[in-house]
Motif scaffolding. Structure first.
Motif, PDB file in Angstrom:
ATOM      1  N   THR A  97       0.852  -1.195   0.000  1.00 53.76           N
ATOM      2  CA  THR A  97       0.000   0.000   0.000  1.00 53.76           C
ATOM      3  C   THR A  97       0.890   1.248   0.000  1.00 53.76           C
ATOM      4  O   THR A  97       2.122   1.159   0.080  1.00 53.76           O
ATOM      5  N   SER A  98       0.242   2.413  -0.056  1.00 57.20           N
ATOM      6  CA  SER A  98       0.980   3.676   0.049  1.00 57.20           C
ATOM      7  C   SER A  98       1.107   4.133   1.499  1.00 57.20           C
ATOM      8  O   SER A  98       1.573   5.240   1.754  1.00 57.20           O
ATOM      9  N   ILE A  99       0.685   3.308   2.434  1.00 53.26           N
ATOM     10  CA  ILE A  99       0.759   3.686   3.851  1.00 53.26           C
ATOM     11  C   ILE A  99       2.201   3.552   4.328  1.00 53.26           C
ATOM     12  O   ILE A  99       2.730   2.441   4.506  1.00 53.26           O
ATOM     13  N   ALA A 100       2.865   4.685   4.497  1.00 50.05           N
ATOM     14  CA  ALA A 100       4.231   4.768   5.006  1.00 50.05           C
ATOM     15  C   ALA A 100       4.325   6.134   5.675  1.00 50.05           C
ATOM     16  O   ALA A 100       4.640   7.132   5.019  1.00 50.05           O
ATOM     17  N   VAL A 101       4.018   6.188   6.964  1.00 48.37           N
ATOM     18  CA  VAL A 101       3.843   7.471   7.649  1.00 48.37           C
ATOM     19  C   VAL A 101       4.615   7.513   8.949  1.00 48.37           C
ATOM     20  O   VAL A 101       4.863   6.481   9.589  1.00 48.37           O
ATOM     21  N   ASP A 102       5.034   8.726   9.338  1.00 48.61           N
ATOM     22  CA  ASP A 102       5.595   8.933  10.662  1.00 48.61           C
ATOM     23  C   ASP A 102       4.495   8.770  11.705  1.00 48.61           C
ATOM     24  O   ASP A 102       3.320   9.072  11.440  1.00 48.61           O
ATOM     25  N   VAL A 103       4.875   8.306  12.883  1.00 54.31           N
ATOM     26  CA  VAL A 103       3.920   8.153  13.986  1.00 54.31           C
ATOM     27  C   VAL A 103       4.329   9.108  15.104  1.00 54.31           C
ATOM     28  O   VAL A 103       5.480   9.096  15.547  1.00 54.31           O
ATOM     29  N   VAL A 104       3.392   9.938  15.539  1.00 54.54           N
ATOM     30  CA  VAL A 104       3.649  10.890  16.618  1.00 54.54           C
ATOM     31  C   VAL A 104       2.740  10.557  17.797  1.00 54.54           C
ATOM     32  O   VAL A 104       1.674   9.953  17.635  1.00 54.54           O
ATOM     33  N   GLU A 105       3.179  10.958  18.982  1.00 52.72           N
ATOM     34  CA  GLU A 105       2.391  10.693  20.189  1.00 52.72           C
ATOM     35  C   GLU A 105       1.285  11.731  20.325  1.00 52.72           C
ATOM     36  O   GLU A 105       1.527  12.926  20.177  1.00 52.72           O
ATOM     37  N   VAL A 106       0.065  11.268  20.603  1.00 51.12           N
ATOM     38  CA  VAL A 106      -1.075  12.167  20.759  1.00 51.12           C
ATOM     39  C   VAL A 106      -1.847  11.808  22.017  1.00 51.12           C
ATOM     40  O   VAL A 106      -1.692  10.716  22.573  1.00 51.12           O
ATOM     41  N   GLY A 107      -2.699  12.738  22.442  1.00 54.44           N
ATOM     42  CA  GLY A 107      -3.542  12.515  23.609  1.00 54.44           C
ATOM     43  C   GLY A 107      -4.993  12.804  23.298  1.00 54.44           C
ATOM     44  O   GLY A 107      -5.508  12.412  22.253  1.00 54.44           O
ATOM     45  N   VAL A 108      -5.640  13.540  24.208  1.00 54.93           N
ATOM     46  CA  VAL A 108      -7.060  13.862  24.069  1.00 54.93           C
ATOM     47  C   VAL A 108      -7.204  15.359  23.872  1.00 54.93           C
ATOM     48  O   VAL A 108      -6.574  16.152  24.585  1.00 54.93           O
ATOM     49  N   GLY A 109      -8.040  15.772  22.905  1.00 54.51           N
ATOM     50  CA  GLY A 109      -8.247  17.177  22.617  1.00 54.51           C
ATOM     51  C   GLY A 109      -9.316  17.801  23.483  1.00 54.51           C
ATOM     52  O   GLY A 109      -9.916  17.156  24.363  1.00 54.51           O
ATOM     53  N   ALA A 110      -9.600  19.084  23.196  1.00 51.61           N
ATOM     54  CA  ALA A 110     -10.576  19.840  23.983  1.00 51.61           C
ATOM     55  C   ALA A 110     -11.982  19.255  23.860  1.00 51.61           C
ATOM     56  O   ALA A 110     -12.807  19.401  24.747  1.00 51.61           O
ATOM     57  N   ASN A 111     -12.264  18.584  22.738  1.00 48.19           N
ATOM     58  CA  ASN A 111     -13.592  17.987  22.543  1.00 48.19           C
ATOM     59  C   ASN A 111     -13.682  16.568  23.095  1.00 48.19           C
ATOM     60  O   ASN A 111     -14.599  15.820  22.769  1.00 48.19           O
ATOM     61  N   ASN A 112     -12.687  16.171  23.914  1.00 51.71           N
ATOM     62  CA  ASN A 112     -12.674  14.845  24.542  1.00 51.71           C
ATOM     63  C   ASN A 112     -12.523  13.721  23.524  1.00 51.71           C
ATOM     64  O   ASN A 112     -12.935  12.593  23.762  1.00 51.71           O
ATOM     65  N   ALA A 113     -11.939  14.024  22.364  1.00 50.43           N
ATOM     66  CA  ALA A 113     -11.675  13.023  21.336  1.00 50.43           C
ATOM     67  C   ALA A 113     -10.173  12.871  21.153  1.00 50.43           C
ATOM     68  O   ALA A 113      -9.398  13.790  21.429  1.00 50.43           O
ATOM     69  N   MET A 114      -9.764  11.723  20.695  1.00 43.87           N
ATOM     70  CA  MET A 114      -8.352  11.480  20.413  1.00 43.87           C
ATOM     71  C   MET A 114      -7.866  12.452  19.347  1.00 43.87           C
ATOM     72  O   MET A 114      -8.507  12.648  18.325  1.00 43.87           O
TER      73      MET A 114
END
Length: 232
Positions: A97-114
């Motif tokens: 596939t064309s899926i070849a991406v950097d991965v960054v660390e994330v948390g929860v936003g102001a809307n309570n969503a990832m």
């Protein structure tokens, strides 16, 4: 109508748990324990009768030979290294596939969503959950499916075949290999967040993006596409 960038499904904020360590629990038990029956808390316990030792004392005129001590082999102790924690993921690739991406660390936003990275070339790993490479739990990596003008690499998730190879490169240079077990499209209203972000059970990697129908009234897609991959 032009479509704004999409977000992956909403997540509930994970609440940290406070766990007393085993060492602290044992220390507390020792500090607060009660002496066993028959033992005084001020001394070594009740005294026992003392037998006469006169007959057992050898005469000063008769020298006694020192007993021979057995030879005891000595071995050098070897320290056992502590288990290494898996390093965070830094790159994701899906074979064929064309899926070849950097991965960054994330948390929860102001809307309570990832939080989902805006860049086509990045996916977000939920840092409050399982780390890829741990022996238990579900590690979640998510990315957008498209933007106003183009389709993102994670749009290919819904077409992945079973046994497709998924490679995760770690921050310390390690490499983890997975294979696709199943691909699901789940209505966002029916999504089980607790199961998706679970911290126990078999180790799995979850790749998530949006899918289904575009809903103008919600300005969002109806479903989530979820790929479950297992260690090779």
């Amino acid at each position: 109508m032009s479509r704004p960038a999409k977000t992956a499904t909403r997540r509930r904020r994970e609440r940290p748990a406070v766990v007393m360590s085993l060492a602290a629990a044992l220390l507390l038990a020792v500090a607060c324990g009660t002496p066993p029956p028959g033992i005084s808390s001020r001394g070594a316990g009740p005294s026992a009768p003392v037998a006469s030792t006169a007959a057992a004392v050898p005469s000063a005129a008769t020298p006694q030979a020192a007993p021979e001590l057995p030879d005891i082999p000595l071995h050098e102790a070897t320290l056992v290294p502590a288990p290494r924690e898996p390093a965070p993921p830094r790159f994701l690739r899906v074979e064929g596939t064309s899926i070849a991406v950097d991965v960054v660390e994330v948390g929860v936003g102001a809307n309570n969503a990832m939080v989902i990275p805006d860049s086509f070339y990045q996916a977000g790993w939920y840092r409050y959950g399982t780390v890829p490479g741990e022996k238990e739990g579900s590690a979640v990596i998510a990315a957008h499916v498209d933007t106003l003008t183009d389709v993102a690499p994670f749009a290919e998730l819904k077409r992945l075949e079973p046994d497709a190879r998924v490679t995760v490169e770690q921050a310390d240079g390690g490499v983890l290999e997975y294979e696709v077990a199943r691909v699901e499209s789940v209505n966002k209203g029916d999504l089980d967040g607790a199961a998706l972000f679970r911290r126990d059970g078999p180790p799995e990697l979850k790749l998530v993006t949006c899918g289904g129908r575009w809903l103008d009234e919600r300005q969002d897609y109806s479903d989530n596409v979820i790929v479950t991959a297992v260690p090779r």
